[in-house]
Scaffold this motif. Sequence first.
Motif, short mmCIF file in Angstrom:
data_model
loop_
_atom_site.label_atom_id
_atom_site.label_comp_id
_atom_site.label_asym_id
_atom_site.label_seq_id
_atom_site.Cartn_x
_atom_site.Cartn_y
_atom_site.Cartn_z
N UNK A 7 -29.18 0.40 13.70
CA UNK A 7 -28.98 -1.07 12.81
C UNK A 7 -28.02 -1.87 13.92
N UNK A 8 -28.23 -3.16 13.57
CA UNK A 8 -27.38 -4.08 14.14
C UNK A 8 -26.83 -5.11 13.49
N UNK A 9 -25.75 -5.64 14.32
CA UNK A 9 -25.25 -6.91 13.48
C UNK A 9 -25.19 -8.12 14.48
N UNK A 10 -25.64 -9.35 13.98
CA UNK A 10 -25.41 -10.50 14.73
C UNK A 10 -24.20 -11.02 14.33
N UNK A 11 -23.02 -11.30 14.95
CA UNK A 11 -21.68 -11.80 14.45
C UNK A 11 -21.45 -13.21 14.85
N UNK A 12 -20.97 -13.91 14.13
CA UNK A 12 -20.65 -15.41 14.27
C UNK A 12 -19.04 -15.38 14.30
#
Length: 410
Positions: free
Chosen positions: A86-91
């Motif tokens: 899985x992955x996270x795009x973090x702001x």
Amino acid sequence: MVIQTDVLVIGGGATGAGTARDLALRGLDVTLVDRGGLAAGTSSRSHGLCHSGARYAESDRHGAEECLRERRILGDIAGACVRDTGGLFVELEGDDPDYFDTKRDACEEIGIPTTELTGEEARERVPDLSPAVRRALEVPDGVVYPSRLVAANAADAQDHGARVLTHAPVEDMHLEDGQIAAVDLGGDVAERVEPQFVVNAAGAWAGRVAAMAGADVAMQPNRGVMVSVAYDGLEPVLNRCRDPDDGDIVLPHTDEVVLGTTSVDVDDPDEYDTAEWELERVREECAEMLPPVADAEQLRTWWGVRPLYAPDEATRQSRGISRGFFLLEHDGDGVANMASIVGGKLTTYRAMAEATADLVSDRLGVEEPCRTAERTLPGADDPDQLDAYVAEFDGSGPADADVVSLERTY
């Protein structure tokens, strides 16, 4: 000795090995050659991201859809060659919130599964995530172990009759009547190959291979650095949710993480300068997402060279646009029996191989369909067997050196 073969595939990276596998499964006599061990060029020197398509969702819908499709196929056929993290795009604070919203909406339109998380929810997933993370987008990214992937493709090709020749650099090509009649190999092989068709899958070196036949393939090699540091327990891939830039990805392995990357054009894929600032910038930028990596022990570093197609790069104004692949026939160069496959991404290697094998099959009058999307790679559920394939083809590389175990006798 002269090797007579239906198809000579030059370049033993993911695309070349995938093409050899596809063609061998269609019943063709295939010879795969590489100047070194398999995957030695670009494939085993990548960062190893298995793209969900989210990275390009807002800038290139077709490329994102292709990544999503191939990511799912790899999950089905590749077993221990990939890891479903899985992955996270973090702001982060200071990042443009409109970019996050645009990416989320684009993913939803394409069909990339997403879940929006608050900063607190994201830190529950990754406790060491920066307190500056405002929100995150969960996507189905993963990690690919390229040396295993390439070796498993080569092993399946070999099981179906292909010759896999490592340390066999192409030294010369001989043309007759507008076709490549013979190719001379050197190194450990020193044989002549007489092919009906030649596939140039030499990646960043494709221009040099094409030039041996008097054909033109304009490549723009581009270097990027990866830094592996000690860090245990990261599960999802971390992506900075901003326009792609240096140091915007952190990939989990076992007790380390891979930080990447930079993007610098070079003239020569074999000889190019590297810069200390790249190492420092990648670590500093990745630490904005995951602060402990700023001071983590450095385990190894490596540079890889992207095989970018120069005409495509000349039209590009943003690093965030997905880089597609290009299948080039060389009739116009006076070489009727050669095609070059360039560009693309590791995640889409199988699709690149399928397109290439379709072309070759059409030219040689073969009607067998592609079967690589349904057929599980050999050894997929047996990491030891996969690593044995890597050893057999001298295919180890820095991208997955911590995962692939070669400390045994085969």
